[in-house]
Scaffold this active site. Sequence first.
Site, short mmCIF file in Angstrom:
data_model
loop_
_atom_site.label_atom_id
_atom_site.label_comp_id
_atom_site.label_asym_id
_atom_site.label_seq_id
_atom_site.Cartn_x
_atom_site.Cartn_y
_atom_site.Cartn_z
N ASN A 186 -37.15 4.40 -24.07
CA ASN A 186 -35.79 3.88 -23.91
C ASN A 186 -35.19 3.20 -25.13
OD1 ASN A 186 -35.78 4.73 -21.19
ND2 ASN A 186 -37.07 2.97 -20.68
N LYS B 97 -50.10 0.66 -27.74
CA LYS B 97 -49.75 1.27 -26.45
C LYS B 97 -49.08 2.61 -26.70
CE LYS B 97 -47.57 0.38 -22.03
NZ LYS B 97 -47.02 -0.64 -21.14
N ASN C 3 -47.79 4.41 -21.42
CA ASN C 3 -46.44 3.97 -21.07
C ASN C 3 -45.85 4.96 -20.05
OD1 ASN C 3 -43.86 2.63 -21.28
ND2 ASN C 3 -44.48 1.99 -23.33
N ASN D 276 -36.96 4.02 -15.19
CA ASN D 276 -36.22 2.91 -15.80
C ASN D 276 -35.78 3.26 -17.20
OD1 ASN D 276 -37.40 1.02 -18.10
ND2 ASN D 276 -39.15 1.93 -17.03
N SER E 190 -42.17 3.30 -25.81
CA SER E 190 -41.12 3.27 -24.79
C SER E 190 -40.14 4.42 -25.06
CB SER E 190 -40.37 1.95 -24.83
OG SER E 190 -39.17 2.09 -24.09
N PHE F 164 -35.66 -2.50 -23.56
CA PHE F 164 -36.14 -3.75 -24.19
C PHE F 164 -35.15 -4.91 -24.05
CE2 PHE F 164 -39.09 -1.61 -27.58
CZ PHE F 164 -39.92 -1.19 -26.57
#
Length: 306
Positions: free
Chosen positions: A137, A173, A202, A71, A135, A75
Amino acid sequence: MDVRLERELFGITFPNPVGLAAGFDKEAKYTSAFESMGFGFMEIGTITPLAQKGNDKPRLFRLKEDEALINRMGFNNEGMETALKRLKARQSKIIIGGNIGKNKQTPNDEAYMDYVKCFEALYPYVDYFTLNVSSPNTPNLRELQEKKPLMALLKSVIDKNQATFNPKPLLLKIAPDVSEGQLDDIIHIAKMLSLDGIIATNTTIDRSKLKTKDEHIESIGAGGLSGRPLRQRSTEIISYISKKTEGKIPIIAVGGIDSYEAAQEKLDAGASLVQIYTGLIYRGPGLVKEICEGILANSTEQRQTG
Ligand SMILES: Cc1cc2nc3c(=O)[nH]c(=O)nc-3n(C[C@H](O)[C@H](O)[C@H](O)COP(=O)(O)O)c2cc1C
């Protein structure tokens, strides 16, 4: 719910150790549904101060052969004010973690302000906070895992937290794609600042050891990989943190948990709670019960042999 499944962690009593990972219900729309599925807790978010659309579609891909997902959502969320309204109106009693991050447009040296804003807004309505710096992304987000920016970010949220009447547990995280040196720095900082826990991990940017054909993977492009291929790396990270800290920092495990065995592997590696995302897509909601029943059967077995 069976009381033998209860877990006490950073001052919270979790009815069972199986949680919904962040990103599934970003805006707290379905808390009652996840409560009914039997989850012991759920993490909403990642929430950013302002609403943002995220990346262009398509941005979510199934790798069926690998029981994995890639993916690059980026966000997408309706922003903290909307999340707040939903949390205020919710009927459910499920334990909720608020996973918070920064808007795409916010430069890294101002990122702490976004985390503080989300912290202040959500503070009365969530049970714990997760600071998401992992993340793949959001461009450059993972650089916030480096020593100096991480210290600065954590300190600013910790200061706000300490100034409240009733500080909430703060967790970090982390990505699976960190070097041993980076991981050592993270552990050192977590200890020094008395962080309440680490969520590992993650999604990964690693594409090795996949069954899906290279051409297909290449055609998908950038994004974070989750699910079965992530399982081993995530367990290694958990094991490393647990050994290095002699089990003193609580760990919530996430990454490739798609069965009771996979969940037990994480608990054996030193995690106290687990979270699922991709496993829920491939296995369905029955997975929550399967893991809980497995843990119960295992605890009975240990009592009998112990
Ligand atoms: C579509 C999708 C969206 C996600 N969004 C977020 C997010 O917003 N914040 C976050 O911390 N993790 C997010 N994650 C990562 C998951 O919470 C989890 O850490 C990761 O998928 C590994 O667990 P799994 O193998 O059980 O899926 C997302 C994962 C997926 C597949």
